[in-house]
Design a protein around this motif. Structure first.
Motif, PDB file in Angstrom:
ATOM      1  N   UNK A 112      59.627  40.822  70.527  1.00 21.61           N
ATOM      2  CA  UNK A 112      58.887  41.456  71.630  1.00 21.61           C
ATOM      3  C   UNK A 112      59.666  42.601  72.295  1.00 21.61           C
ATOM      4  N   UNK A 113      60.951  42.728  71.960  1.00 23.10           N
ATOM      5  CA  UNK A 113      61.760  43.822  72.532  1.00 23.10           C
ATOM      6  C   UNK A 113      61.899  44.980  71.551  1.00 23.10           C
ATOM      7  N   UNK A 114      61.399  44.805  70.333  1.00 22.01           N
ATOM      8  CA  UNK A 114      61.771  45.705  69.247  1.00 22.01           C
ATOM      9  C   UNK A 114      60.535  46.102  68.425  1.00 22.01           C
ATOM     10  N   UNK A 115      60.042  47.336  68.590  1.00 24.19           N
ATOM     11  CA  UNK A 115      58.835  47.753  67.854  1.00 24.19           C
ATOM     12  C   UNK A 115      59.028  47.776  66.339  1.00 24.19           C
ATOM     13  N   UNK A 116      60.274  47.735  65.862  1.00 20.07           N
ATOM     14  CA  UNK A 116      60.501  47.762  64.407  1.00 20.07           C
ATOM     15  C   UNK A 116      60.404  46.387  63.745  1.00 20.07           C
ATOM     16  N   UNK A 117      60.251  45.341  64.553  1.00 16.87           N
ATOM     17  CA  UNK A 117      60.112  44.003  63.954  1.00 16.87           C
ATOM     18  C   UNK A 117      58.640  43.627  63.874  1.00 16.87           C
ATOM     19  N   UNK A 118      58.234  42.926  62.777  1.00 11.61           N
ATOM     20  CA  UNK A 118      56.851  42.446  62.720  1.00 11.61           C
ATOM     21  C   UNK A 118      56.591  41.460  63.859  1.00 11.61           C
ATOM     22  N   UNK A 119      55.337  41.387  64.296  1.00 13.74           N
ATOM     23  CA  UNK A 119      54.983  40.424  65.349  1.00 13.74           C
ATOM     24  C   UNK A 119      55.333  39.021  64.878  1.00 13.74           C
ATOM     25  N   UNK A 120      55.808  38.213  65.793  1.00 10.51           N
ATOM     26  CA  UNK A 120      56.156  36.815  65.520  1.00 10.51           C
ATOM     27  C   UNK A 120      57.319  36.671  64.538  1.00 10.51           C
ATOM     28  N   UNK A 121      58.088  37.756  64.356  1.00  7.51           N
ATOM     29  CA  UNK A 121      59.293  37.617  63.533  1.00  7.51           C
ATOM     30  C   UNK A 121      60.234  36.624  64.203  1.00  7.51           C
ATOM     31  N   UNK A 122      60.790  35.725  63.402  1.00 10.54           N
ATOM     32  CA  UNK A 122      61.767  34.742  63.865  1.00 10.54           C
ATOM     33  C   UNK A 122      61.198  33.797  64.927  1.00 10.54           C
ATOM     34  N   UNK A 123      59.912  33.471  64.733  1.00 12.93           N
ATOM     35  CA  UNK A 123      59.242  32.466  65.565  1.00 12.93           C
ATOM     36  C   UNK A 123      58.397  31.578  64.660  1.00 12.93           C
ATOM     37  N   UNK A 124      58.321  30.305  64.969  1.00 11.62           N
ATOM     38  CA  UNK A 124      57.444  29.428  64.190  1.00 11.62           C
ATOM     39  C   UNK A 124      57.375  28.055  64.820  1.00 11.62           C
ATOM     40  N   UNK A 125      56.315  27.315  64.412  1.00 14.70           N
ATOM     41  CA  UNK A 125      56.159  25.931  64.892  1.00 14.70           C
ATOM     42  C   UNK A 125      56.184  25.001  63.689  1.00 14.70           C
ATOM     43  N   UNK A 126      56.966  23.938  63.803  1.00  9.61           N
ATOM     44  CA  UNK A 126      57.117  22.972  62.715  1.00  9.61           C
ATOM     45  C   UNK A 126      56.810  21.581  63.263  1.00  9.61           C
ATOM     46  N   UNK A 127      56.182  20.751  62.400  1.00  4.75           N
ATOM     47  CA  UNK A 127      55.867  19.382  62.817  1.00  4.75           C
ATOM     48  C   UNK A 127      56.752  18.395  62.075  1.00  4.75           C
ATOM     49  N   UNK A 128      57.092  17.313  62.750  1.00 10.35           N
ATOM     50  CA  UNK A 128      57.908  16.283  62.089  1.00 10.35           C
ATOM     51  C   UNK A 128      57.042  15.408  61.195  1.00 10.35           C
ATOM     52  N   UNK A 129      57.660  14.856  60.122  1.00 12.25           N
ATOM     53  CA  UNK A 129      56.939  13.966  59.199  1.00 12.25           C
ATOM     54  C   UNK A 129      56.960  12.534  59.755  1.00 12.25           C
ATOM     55  N   UNK A 130      56.517  11.599  58.919  1.00 15.77           N
ATOM     56  CA  UNK A 130      56.397  10.201  59.366  1.00 15.77           C
ATOM     57  C   UNK A 130      57.732   9.615  59.801  1.00 15.77           C
ATOM     58  N   UNK A 131      58.835  10.168  59.286  1.00 17.11           N
ATOM     59  CA  UNK A 131      60.170   9.680  59.669  1.00 17.11           C
ATOM     60  C   UNK A 131      60.782  10.506  60.804  1.00 17.11           C
ATOM     61  N   UNK A 132      59.982  11.385  61.392  1.00 14.89           N
ATOM     62  CA  UNK A 132      60.481  12.217  62.487  1.00 14.89           C
ATOM     63  C   UNK A 132      61.321  13.389  61.999  1.00 14.89           C
ATOM     64  N   UNK A 133      61.287  13.665  60.688  1.00 14.13           N
ATOM     65  CA  UNK A 133      62.173  14.705  60.135  1.00 14.13           C
ATOM     66  C   UNK A 133      61.510  16.077  60.139  1.00 14.13           C
ATOM     67  N   UNK A 134      62.335  17.117  60.280  1.00 14.42           N
ATOM     68  CA  UNK A 134      61.860  18.510  60.175  1.00 14.42           C
ATOM     69  C   UNK A 134      62.918  19.320  59.441  1.00 14.42           C
ATOM     70  N   UNK A 135      62.498  20.434  58.851  1.00 15.31           N
ATOM     71  CA  UNK A 135      63.471  21.409  58.365  1.00 15.31           C
ATOM     72  C   UNK A 135      62.831  22.787  58.304  1.00 15.31           C
ATOM     73  N   UNK A 136      63.661  23.790  58.536  1.00 21.91           N
ATOM     74  CA  UNK A 136      63.187  25.174  58.533  1.00 21.91           C
ATOM     75  C   UNK A 136      64.316  26.079  58.057  1.00 21.91           C
ATOM     76  N   UNK A 137      63.922  27.261  57.613  1.00 24.20           N
ATOM     77  CA  UNK A 137      64.914  28.245  57.152  1.00 24.20           C
ATOM     78  C   UNK A 137      64.881  29.467  58.061  1.00 24.20           C
ATOM     79  N   UNK A 138      66.073  30.010  58.294  1.00 21.34           N
ATOM     80  CA  UNK A 138      66.166  31.192  59.152  1.00 21.34           C
ATOM     81  C   UNK A 138      67.465  31.932  58.826  1.00 21.34           C
ATOM     82  N   UNK A 139      67.915  32.774  59.742  1.00 22.66           N
ATOM     83  CA  UNK A 139      69.216  33.425  59.594  1.00 22.66           C
ATOM     84  C   UNK A 139      70.098  32.991  60.766  1.00 22.66           C
TER      85      UNK A 139
END
Ligand code: BEZ
Ligand code: FE
Length: 275
Positions: A159-186
């Motif tokens: 939101x501070x940088x017009x050169x980044x795509x909208x929603x860059x480096x943002x996301x929502x993840x849900x936990x599985x039946x064991x409460x686990x999550x994983x995501x990739x980023x920098x």
């Protein structure tokens, strides 16, 4: 009241609140007046200094618009935001510590599948973030939502940088039946809070820097549980012990381990029951 003196000025103001019909407002304004008067008695500002203070607050207001809230930055850099957060989030054992929300949270981040990358600009992820969401007793919470956001390598949020795509480096993840999550980023990078206004000038004048240590923001929510606003910080960061907004807590500092992607971070978020 006539003939107000140095010793009667405070009681004179507080006395005029006798007609205030809102008890909380009366308590807050009376306390504010007492503390402000105590501050003035302590500092004994010259009239020029008091005018400079008023000009500083005026400039702080003028710096505010729909996207810039200089008063929140002032509150953040004076440690008041963190103090209010600590008072309002006295937590029970087993619950994760909170940390500052900051001004760059945006609602409506995309729902992403387990293991997805939050990079929207096509670049490669080099950090795996995985873990578990559990209740105060350690039992997994399935279907908890982790709303995550962070800065790009240039230190700016999308939101501070017009050169980044909208929603860059943002996301929502849900936990599985064991409460686990994983995501990739920098790996996030340290970044300075906006410091081109009166708050930045105050930081400089008082020998402080405007940097926040690198961090990943999270809002973790699940039905029936108190929503957790927090962030993860990194042990080797140069600013981890001098955060300009006092958001770092030891329990939120992680040490990434080597991973085929580059690095990996594991974290377990504890939620407490609502109400
Ligand atoms: C942030 O972490 O996004 C942030 C927090 C307080 C002030 C500025 C930025
Ligand atoms: Fe941040």
């Amino acid at each position: 009241m006539r003939d107000v003196t140095e010793s009667t000025a405070t009681d004179a103001v507080v006395g005029q609140l006798a007609g205030c019909e809102n008890p909380r407002l009366k308590q807050v304004v009376a306390s504010f007046v007492r503390h402000l008067h105590a501050f003035v008695r302590d500092v004994e500002p010259t009239e020029a200094e008091w005018l400079a203070a008023i000009k500083f607050l005026t400039a702080t207001g003028h710096m505010c618009d729909d996207t810039r809230q200089e008063f929140i930055l002032l509150s953040d850099t004076l440690g008041v935001s963190t103090l209010v957060e600590l008072i309002n989030n006295r937590k029970s054992p087993g619950a994760t510590e909170t940390s500052v929300l900051g001004p760059f949270y945006v609602e409506g981040a995309p729902d992403l599948p387990p293991g997805a990358s939050i990079l929207k600009d096509g670049s490669d992820a080099d950090l795996l973030v995985h873990g578990r969401v559990h209740d105060a007793a350690g039992a997994p919470i399935a279907g908890a939502v982790l709303d995550v956001w962070q800065t790009a390598p240039n230190g700016f949020y999308d939101v501070q940088d017009p050169n980044q795509p909208a929603m860059n480096l943002r996301g929502k993840f849900s936990t599985d039946a064991d409460g686990l999550f994983d995501l990739r980023t920098i790996m996030p990078t340290p970044y300075p809070i906006p410091h081109d206004g009166p708050v930045g000038a105050l930081l400089t004048a008082t020998g402080r820097h405007p940097w926040r240590p690198a961090h990943l923001h999270f809002i973790v929510s699940a039905p029936g549980y108190r929503t957790l606003t927090t962030a993860l910080y990194f042990e080797d960061d140069p600013y981890v012990d001098s955060d300009a907004v006092f958001g770092v807590k030891d329990a939120l500092v992680v040490r990434p381990t080597p991973h085929v992607l580059g690095k990996s971070v594991h974290y377990e978020f504890g939620l407490e029951r609502a109400g």
